[in-house]
Each structure stands twice: as C-alpha cells, then as structure tokens.
Design a protein around this motif. Structure first.
Motif, short mmCIF file in Angstrom:
data_model
loop_
_atom_site.label_atom_id
_atom_site.label_comp_id
_atom_site.label_asym_id
_atom_site.label_seq_id
_atom_site.Cartn_x
_atom_site.Cartn_y
_atom_site.Cartn_z
N HIS A 170 6.54 36.94 -27.20
CA HIS A 170 7.09 36.11 -28.29
C HIS A 170 7.02 36.88 -29.62
O HIS A 170 7.98 36.88 -30.39
N GLY A 171 5.90 37.53 -29.87
CA GLY A 171 5.74 38.32 -31.10
C GLY A 171 6.73 39.46 -31.17
O GLY A 171 7.31 39.75 -32.23
N GLY A 186 13.78 40.12 -33.94
CA GLY A 186 14.65 39.23 -34.72
C GLY A 186 14.56 39.53 -36.21
O GLY A 186 15.58 39.55 -36.92
N LEU A 187 13.36 39.75 -36.69
CA LEU A 187 13.17 40.06 -38.12
C LEU A 187 13.78 41.42 -38.47
O LEU A 187 14.38 41.57 -39.55
N GLU A 197 20.79 43.15 -41.23
CA GLU A 197 21.90 42.33 -41.74
C GLU A 197 21.83 42.21 -43.25
O GLU A 197 22.85 42.34 -43.95
N LEU A 198 20.64 41.96 -43.77
CA LEU A 198 20.47 41.83 -45.22
C LEU A 198 20.75 43.14 -45.94
O LEU A 198 21.34 43.15 -47.02
#
Length: 106
Positions: A23-24, A30-31, A37-38
C-alpha cells in the motif's frame, strides 16, 4: 498447538506488513505520478507566462510608438493651425488693402 499459533501470528504479521508495504509503495508511486503531472502543469504555466510577458513587452513598445506618432501629429496640427492663422491674417490684410484700393479707384 502453541507453536502453530505463534506461526500463524508470525505469518499474519508478515502478511500485514507486506500489505502495508505494498500500500505504501502504491501511495509513493501515486504521489510520484502526481508530482510529474504538477511539474508538467508548471512547465506549461511558465511557458504561458513567458509568452504573456513577451506579448506585454511588444504591446508596450507598440504603445510607445503610437505615443510618439501622436506627439508628432499634435505638433503638426499646432504648426498647421499657426500657419492657417497667419494665412487668415494675411487674407484679412490683403482684403483691407483691396477695399482701400477700390475706394481710391471709385
């Protein structure tokens, strides 16, 4: 039996740890994707900002050119108005001289 319980607990603990780690890792991935993207959005925004700055500078230069042209036109208008006034005065003088000559002739 106590050995199997300990073993089950250990396997459960390992499974839970692996699930949390997975999960981490997904969260980190994802981050990282969001950061990319940013960064892409920021690059686009910076490019648009630079284009806007160039456009503003070009507009300001064009405006300065128009201001110079306006000042030249205003000076030309003043010169022409002064010239017209001088011509009108001369016409008035010539008209007066003509009236004097007409009276002398008749």
């Amino acid at each position: 039996m106590a050995g199997t319980d300990s073993r089950k607990q250990l396997l459960t603990l390992i499974r839970d740890f692996a699930a949390e780690k997975s999960h981490g890792e997904r969260r980190v991935a994802g981050l990282q994707k969001r950061i990319q993207e940013l960064q892409s959005e920021m690059d686009t925004a910076n490019a648009e900002l630079e284009e806007s700055k160039r456009s503003k500078e070009a507009s300001e230069q064009e405006l300065k050119g128009f201001e110079v042209e306006l000042a030249m036109n205003e000076a030309s208008i003043q010169t022409l108005e002064a010239r017209n006034s001088a011509i009108q005065r001369e016409i008035s003088v010539v008209g007066s001289d003509l009236e004097v000559l007409k009276r002398q002739l008749y």
